[in-house]
Design an enzyme around this catalytic site. Structure first.
Site, PDB file in Angstrom:
ATOM      1  N   GLY A  39       0.842  -1.187   0.000  1.00 59.16           N
ATOM      2  CA  GLY A  39       0.000   0.000   0.000  1.00 59.16           C
ATOM      3  C   GLY A  39       0.877   1.237   0.000  1.00 59.16           C
ATOM      4  N   ILE A  79       2.380   2.900   2.430  1.00 59.07           N
ATOM      5  CA  ILE A  79       3.602   2.788   3.230  1.00 59.07           C
ATOM      6  C   ILE A  79       4.532   1.740   2.649  1.00 59.07           C
ATOM      7  CG2 ILE A  79       4.495   2.075   5.483  1.00 59.07           C
ATOM      8  CD1 ILE A  79       2.041   3.431   6.741  1.00 59.07           C
ATOM      9  N   ALA A  87       3.987  -2.601  11.198  1.00 58.21           N
ATOM     10  CA  ALA A  87       2.535  -2.558  11.045  1.00 58.21           C
ATOM     11  C   ALA A  87       1.834  -2.719  12.393  1.00 58.21           C
ATOM     12  CB  ALA A  87       2.081  -3.635  10.054  1.00 58.21           C
ATOM     13  N   ARG A  88       1.577  -3.942  12.799  1.00 53.72           N
ATOM     14  CA  ARG A  88       0.969  -4.233  14.095  1.00 53.72           C
ATOM     15  C   ARG A  88       1.590  -5.503  14.668  1.00 53.72           C
ATOM     16  NH1 ARG A  88      -0.373   0.247  14.228  1.00 53.72           N
ATOM     17  NH2 ARG A  88      -2.423   1.162  14.696  1.00 53.72           N
ATOM     18  N   GLU A 133       1.797  -5.147  23.271  1.00 50.18           N
ATOM     19  CA  GLU A 133       2.141  -3.748  23.484  1.00 50.18           C
ATOM     20  C   GLU A 133       1.206  -3.102  24.524  1.00 50.18           C
ATOM     21  OE1 GLU A 133       2.044  -0.224  20.280  1.00 50.18           O
ATOM     22  OE2 GLU A 133       3.166  -1.990  19.622  1.00 50.18           O
ATOM     23  N   HIS A 179       6.917   1.656  19.145  1.00 45.90           N
ATOM     24  CA  HIS A 179       5.803   2.034  18.268  1.00 45.90           C
ATOM     25  C   HIS A 179       5.873   3.530  17.936  1.00 45.90           C
ATOM     26  CE1 HIS A 179       1.355   1.048  17.134  1.00 45.90           C
ATOM     27  NE2 HIS A 179       1.938   1.821  16.233  1.00 45.90           N
TER      28      HIS A 179
END
Length: 346
Positions: free
Chosen positions: A172, A174, A254-255, A284, A302
């Protein structure tokens, strides 16, 4: 009749005062400021904010005190609400499908932090190839033996990224910018896996190779970057680490929940993976202590998208989403339109 109401969540505007003034000219702005979940729920039940047509959250670390935006919270929103424009790229904290069922378009702000996240990804890629974490920790220890060990031994086990293959999960905005930087600055070969193949005019300048199946890309990648939104399940699971090339590196901007963290630890401990660079973490803000103890793992808090430029963009893009939606019927950066039927998109 007054202007339609926009509910502004969280802190005051800091940078985009002129665009915000234009928003105020078109809408009545009401504020929740920093409000706990129970207080926010009661305010919605009491219609304290009125029948607002939009929600605006310009900062990712304020306005989120009410916790996850799940069905319980979303069910309390007035039927008048049509759009929620928020800071940040990820949206794992909000049930975008439940919003769609209520007729609310959710807009993220990934475009505003693309440059910052891509820069951080490049740092993590470079660090996993060059063992910068080991070198940095050794210098910061102020211990002569650790400094000397790093100074003498790093050259024998580190590499330049030039010519290596970078596999990207999710090309995408990013992911594409990461690919551009890695290809142009480092001369890396670009591989990618996504739900759809990008047009030739996008692939061409990157000389990018598309893989329909992730399993097919993994053995070819010297470094793997996770740059896809969290869709509710892991993308890199235990079986995937076994398919990765021995000595490969993994980077996640990302996550954290996209990766099986226990399997990652095992792959690093066994030596199958050479290194990892993680901006995000599975539990997290708690960081896995096993990962934290490894010199071949670079860890951030993060903060990949955290820059003044990102925050300026978050403010501005949220305003643009709301104004554009009510002027043209279309938001700038919607992410949940696939949960609407065609009629509801307008």
């Amino acid at each position: 009749m007054g202007n339609p109401i926009v509910l502004h969540l969280g802190d005051d505007i800091k940078w985009n005062h002129e665009p915000y003034k234009k928003l105020q000219d078109k809408f009545e702005i009401r504020r929740s400021y920093s409000m706990g979940r129970d207080e926010f729920k009661q305010a919605l039940k009491d219609k304290k904010f009125g029948n607002f047509v939009a929600m605006y959250r310009p900062f990712w670390n304020t306005g989120g005190e009410m916790g996850n935006w799940d069905e319980e919270l979303i069910a309390l929103l007035p039927s008048s609400c049509k759009i929620y424009a928020s800071a940040g790229a990820g949206f794992d904290w909000v049930n975008t499908q439940a919003l769609a069922k209520r007729g609310i378009i959710y807009c993220n702000a990934a475009a505003a932090c693309t440059e910052s996240v891509a820069d951080a990804a490049i740092w993590l890629i470079l660090s996993t190839f060059r063992k910068f974490t080991w070198s940095s920790l050794s210098a910061r220890s102020c211990q002569v033996d650790r400094f000397v060990a790093a100074n003498r031994n790093i050259a024998a086990i580190t590499h330049n990224p030039n010519g290596h293959a970078l596999g990207i999960i999710g090309l995408g905005k990013i992911g594409h910018r990461i690919a551009q930087k890695a290809h142009t600055a480092f001369g890396m070969r670009i591989l990618y896996h996504d739900i759809r193949r990008l047009p030739a005019d996008v692939e061409g300048p990157l000389d990018a190779k598309f893989y329909d199946r992730l399993d097919d890309m993994l053995p070819d990648a010297d470094a793997l970057v996770v740059a896809t939104p969290f869709g509710g399940d892991k993308v890199v699971r235990a079986e995937h680490f076994g398919r990765m090339k021995k000595g490969a590196r993994l980077i996640n901007i990302a996550r954290g929940k996209l990766i099986d963290e226990d399997a990652l630890v095992q792959a690093l401990e066994s030596g199958h993976l050479e290194a990892a660079g993680l901006d995000v973490h599975y539990d997290e803000p708690r960081v896995n202590p096993k990962l934290a103890a490894m010199d071949n793992v670079e860890l951030l808090s993060h903060t990949a998208g955290a820059s003044v430029e990102s925050h300026i963009g978050f403010e501005r893009l949220g305003i643009e989403n709301i104004v554009n939606f009510f002027e043209t019927g279309k938001a700038v950066t919607p992410v949940n339109l696939h949960f609407f039927d065609d009629k509801a998109k307008l």
